[in-house]
Every structure is written in C-alpha cells, then in structure tokens.
Scaffold this motif. Sequence first.
Motif, PDB file in Angstrom:
ATOM      1  N   VAL A  31     -61.346 -13.866 -65.665  1.00  0.00           N
ATOM      2  CA  VAL A  31     -60.147 -14.328 -66.351  1.00  0.00           C
ATOM      3  C   VAL A  31     -60.169 -13.787 -67.775  1.00  0.00           C
ATOM      4  N   GLY A  32     -58.998 -13.733 -68.371  1.00  0.00           N
ATOM      5  CA  GLY A  32     -58.897 -13.328 -69.762  1.00  0.00           C
ATOM      6  C   GLY A  32     -59.118 -14.506 -70.684  1.00  0.00           C
ATOM      7  N   THR A  33     -59.016 -14.283 -71.965  1.00  0.00           N
ATOM      8  CA  THR A  33     -59.138 -15.358 -72.939  1.00  0.00           C
ATOM      9  C   THR A  33     -57.870 -15.439 -73.755  1.00  0.00           C
ATOM     10  N   ALA A  34     -57.640 -16.591 -74.357  1.00  0.00           N
ATOM     11  CA  ALA A  34     -56.422 -16.811 -75.142  1.00  0.00           C
ATOM     12  C   ALA A  34     -56.790 -17.403 -76.489  1.00  0.00           C
ATOM     13  N   THR A  35     -55.960 -17.141 -77.491  1.00  0.00           N
ATOM     14  CA  THR A  35     -56.180 -17.683 -78.822  1.00  0.00           C
ATOM     15  C   THR A  35     -55.058 -18.644 -79.170  1.00  0.00           C
ATOM     16  N   LEU A  36     -55.410 -19.872 -79.498  1.00  0.00           N
ATOM     17  CA  LEU A  36     -54.446 -20.886 -79.890  1.00  0.00           C
ATOM     18  C   LEU A  36     -54.543 -21.071 -81.396  1.00  0.00           C
ATOM     19  N   SER A  37     -53.477 -20.740 -82.112  1.00  0.00           N
ATOM     20  CA  SER A  37     -53.455 -20.854 -83.571  1.00  0.00           C
ATOM     21  C   SER A  37     -52.741 -22.132 -83.969  1.00  0.00           C
ATOM     22  N   LEU A  38     -53.422 -22.959 -84.769  1.00  0.00           N
ATOM     23  CA  LEU A  38     -52.899 -24.268 -85.138  1.00  0.00           C
ATOM     24  C   LEU A  38     -52.674 -24.330 -86.651  1.00  0.00           C
ATOM     25  N   GLY A  43     -38.827 -42.246 -75.397  1.00  0.00           N
ATOM     26  CA  GLY A  43     -38.499 -40.827 -75.458  1.00  0.00           C
ATOM     27  C   GLY A  43     -39.274 -40.198 -76.603  1.00  0.00           C
ATOM     28  N   ILE A  44     -39.495 -38.892 -76.556  1.00  0.00           N
ATOM     29  CA  ILE A  44     -40.324 -38.232 -77.548  1.00  0.00           C
ATOM     30  C   ILE A  44     -39.746 -38.336 -78.954  1.00  0.00           C
ATOM     31  N   HIS A  45     -38.428 -38.497 -79.081  1.00  0.00           N
ATOM     32  CA  HIS A  45     -37.803 -38.578 -80.402  1.00  0.00           C
ATOM     33  C   HIS A  45     -37.688 -40.011 -80.918  1.00  0.00           C
ATOM     34  N   SER A  46     -38.192 -40.970 -80.166  1.00  0.00           N
ATOM     35  CA  SER A  46     -38.089 -42.366 -80.579  1.00  0.00           C
ATOM     36  C   SER A  46     -38.853 -42.623 -81.879  1.00  0.00           C
ATOM     37  N   GLU A  47     -38.304 -43.489 -82.712  1.00  0.00           N
ATOM     38  CA  GLU A  47     -38.972 -43.859 -83.968  1.00  0.00           C
ATOM     39  C   GLU A  47     -40.246 -44.658 -83.715  1.00  0.00           C
ATOM     40  N   HIS A  48     -40.408 -45.149 -82.505  1.00  0.00           N
ATOM     41  CA  HIS A  48     -41.603 -45.927 -82.172  1.00  0.00           C
ATOM     42  C   HIS A  48     -42.771 -45.046 -81.731  1.00  0.00           C
ATOM     43  N   VAL A  49     -42.517 -43.756 -81.589  1.00  0.00           N
ATOM     44  CA  VAL A  49     -43.565 -42.841 -81.135  1.00  0.00           C
ATOM     45  C   VAL A  49     -44.350 -42.339 -82.339  1.00  0.00           C
ATOM     46  N   HIS A  50     -45.672 -42.454 -82.256  1.00  0.00           N
ATOM     47  CA  HIS A  50     -46.546 -42.052 -83.365  1.00  0.00           C
ATOM     48  C   HIS A  50     -46.425 -40.549 -83.635  1.00  0.00           C
ATOM     49  N   GLY A  51     -46.576 -40.174 -84.912  1.00  0.00           N
ATOM     50  CA  GLY A  51     -46.465 -38.768 -85.284  1.00  0.00           C
ATOM     51  C   GLY A  51     -47.447 -37.867 -84.572  1.00  0.00           C
ATOM     52  N   SER A  52     -48.666 -38.357 -84.343  1.00  0.00           N
ATOM     53  CA  SER A  52     -49.672 -37.524 -83.665  1.00  0.00           C
ATOM     54  C   SER A  52     -49.262 -37.237 -82.227  1.00  0.00           C
ATOM     55  N   VAL A  53     -48.559 -38.187 -81.600  1.00  0.00           N
ATOM     56  CA  VAL A  53     -48.099 -37.981 -80.225  1.00  0.00           C
ATOM     57  C   VAL A  53     -47.087 -36.834 -80.179  1.00  0.00           C
ATOM     58  N   LYS A  54     -46.189 -36.790 -81.158  1.00  0.00           N
ATOM     59  CA  LYS A  54     -45.200 -35.715 -81.201  1.00  0.00           C
ATOM     60  C   LYS A  54     -45.865 -34.372 -81.461  1.00  0.00           C
ATOM     61  N   ARG A  55     -46.861 -34.348 -82.338  1.00  0.00           N
ATOM     62  CA  ARG A  55     -47.548 -33.084 -82.620  1.00  0.00           C
ATOM     63  C   ARG A  55     -48.308 -32.581 -81.406  1.00  0.00           C
ATOM     64  N   VAL A  56     -48.978 -33.490 -80.697  1.00  0.00           N
ATOM     65  CA  VAL A  56     -49.723 -33.080 -79.508  1.00  0.00           C
ATOM     66  C   VAL A  56     -48.774 -32.676 -78.382  1.00  0.00           C
ATOM     67  N   TRP A  57     -47.631 -33.340 -78.304  1.00  0.00           N
ATOM     68  CA  TRP A  57     -46.626 -32.948 -77.314  1.00  0.00           C
ATOM     69  C   TRP A  57     -46.157 -31.510 -77.565  1.00  0.00           C
ATOM     70  N   ASP A  58     -46.010 -31.147 -78.825  1.00  0.00           N
ATOM     71  CA  ASP A  58     -45.632 -29.776 -79.165  1.00  0.00           C
ATOM     72  C   ASP A  58     -46.712 -28.788 -78.728  1.00  0.00           C
ATOM     73  N   LEU A  59     -47.988 -29.151 -78.907  1.00  0.00           N
ATOM     74  CA  LEU A  59     -49.080 -28.280 -78.460  1.00  0.00           C
ATOM     75  C   LEU A  59     -49.025 -28.096 -76.944  1.00  0.00           C
ATOM     76  N   TYR A  60     -48.787 -29.178 -76.246  1.00  0.00           N
ATOM     77  CA  TYR A  60     -48.673 -29.102 -74.781  1.00  0.00           C
ATOM     78  C   TYR A  60     -47.541 -28.172 -74.375  1.00  0.00           C
ATOM     79  N   LYS A  61     -46.396 -28.275 -75.044  1.00  0.00           N
ATOM     80  CA  LYS A  61     -45.240 -27.443 -74.687  1.00  0.00           C
ATOM     81  C   LYS A  61     -45.521 -25.961 -74.941  1.00  0.00           C
ATOM     82  N   VAL A  62     -46.215 -25.664 -76.049  1.00  0.00           N
ATOM     83  CA  VAL A  62     -46.530 -24.271 -76.364  1.00  0.00           C
ATOM     84  C   VAL A  62     -47.413 -23.661 -75.273  1.00  0.00           C
ATOM     85  N   VAL A  63     -48.434 -24.402 -74.859  1.00  0.00           N
ATOM     86  CA  VAL A  63     -49.337 -23.900 -73.820  1.00  0.00           C
ATOM     87  C   VAL A  63     -48.591 -23.782 -72.489  1.00  0.00           C
TER      88      VAL A  63
END
Length: 250
Positions: A243-250, A119-139
Amino acid sequence: MVDKQKSQAALNGWRDAIAVTHQMAASAAPVQVSDEPKRYRLELNEQQLEDAKKAFELYARVGLGQLDMLVDLVRMDVVVRAGIPESNDERYERVEVLQAKVDDMKRLFTGHSPNASYGIHSEHVHGSVKRVWDLYKVVAHTRAWEHQPEGGDGVHFRAVTPTGDAPPASLSRTSEGSAAYVISMNDSVELVLTAAEGPSEEAEKAVHQKMAQMSEAYFEKNGQAFADRAEYESRCQWHVRTVGTATLSL
C-alpha cells in the motif's frame, strides 16, 4: 604583582566583551513572533489512514449524541468479552441488553429518542466534535475519489465545507518512493512494515519471510485448534499486500 596585573587585564577584557554584547543586543532587530497557528503533518500508511477515519467518525458521532456507535463496536467485535465463552444466541441477547441501556443513557444525557441526535451545526455540539467531523470528511472525501476516480453521487464525493472553527485540513498521497507492506491473516491486519526506499524484490522477499515466520509461530501456538497442518492452512489464509502512504496536514 604580575599575577595581579594579569587578573586585572582579564577582568577588563570581560567588561569590554560584555559592553560590546550589550551594544549588539541594543542595535539588533527585534525578534518577530509569528501569530500564525502551528501546523503539523502526520504520515500514515493506508491501513492507519482507514483506522484514523474510523476514530474520527466514532468521536464525532458520539459527540453528536449517537451513542449507538458504542454498541456497534461490540457488534463488530472491536470490543469483546474476555474469559467467558458464549454462544451466538447468548451474545445476541447481551448486545440487545446493551442497546437498551445505551438508549436509556441517550435519553438521560441528551434528551433524544433512540433514533435522534444533534445536527453538526447545532449550538449544543462541542467545538472539538465539529473539528473532528471535518477531519473525518477530509479523509472520507479523499478515499472516495481514490476508490472511484470517475466520481459518484455519494456524499463523500462533494467538496468539503468546514463546520468547525479550525482551518481545513488537507490530505495527499506521499511520493511513490515510499511504501508499506501489510501482512494479514483472513483479512485481519497482523503487521505493517514500511519500506522507505519503495517496493523492491529484496523488500518483498524479506516481508514474505517475515510472514512465513509469523504463520509458523501462530501454528505452533494454536495448532491444537486444528486437526492437522492442512486444516490450518485452509482456515488461516496469510497474505501480503503493498500500500502507499498518505500525509495528513493539520
């Protein structure tokens, strides 16, 4: 004697200038170094944004142990076998062999059965995976509301709650003054051209001329695969869309 006096005067002048500089440096306010993390903005057109969403999801799901995503790339012809023609039955058998090997890899590296993962909240999941998952959810959240402004019951319509340790990213449409023209053949994107000053008759004319050139070049290179020009034009449908364009702020 005169040259020696001039040299001494010049030397004294440099000494005075250096002394003044030292005094200014001593009295100057200290430079403030910000502890705020750096932020970046990435401008994408619509197709690039969709590709970025796919890349975010792929990295995150593989990081959760869902190695089946690698097989999906083969099923969707994102990864193809070069140089060896094969029938649909042969391709199906090859994908099944790959699936079995991936299942074995999953058991070996994660200890999970084929249909299980972290699961995404598992302690075995790498921090970068959680950060990228957040980017995916935002998009995915933004795109869901763009496609269905009235909202819906799908998971992507819900507010995004960060799971990683980074500040939440933001995604917004850029000004309507910019636009991109997507040239595609049979829904496969071949080229994206940007019009910095927005859509116009002149820009659209230039893009359609470019599409005609690309279609002609494709036919000249692959014409032997078609009985005639009419068959080519019926099987290879070229289109232009704005198509339009979008800005992703990180």
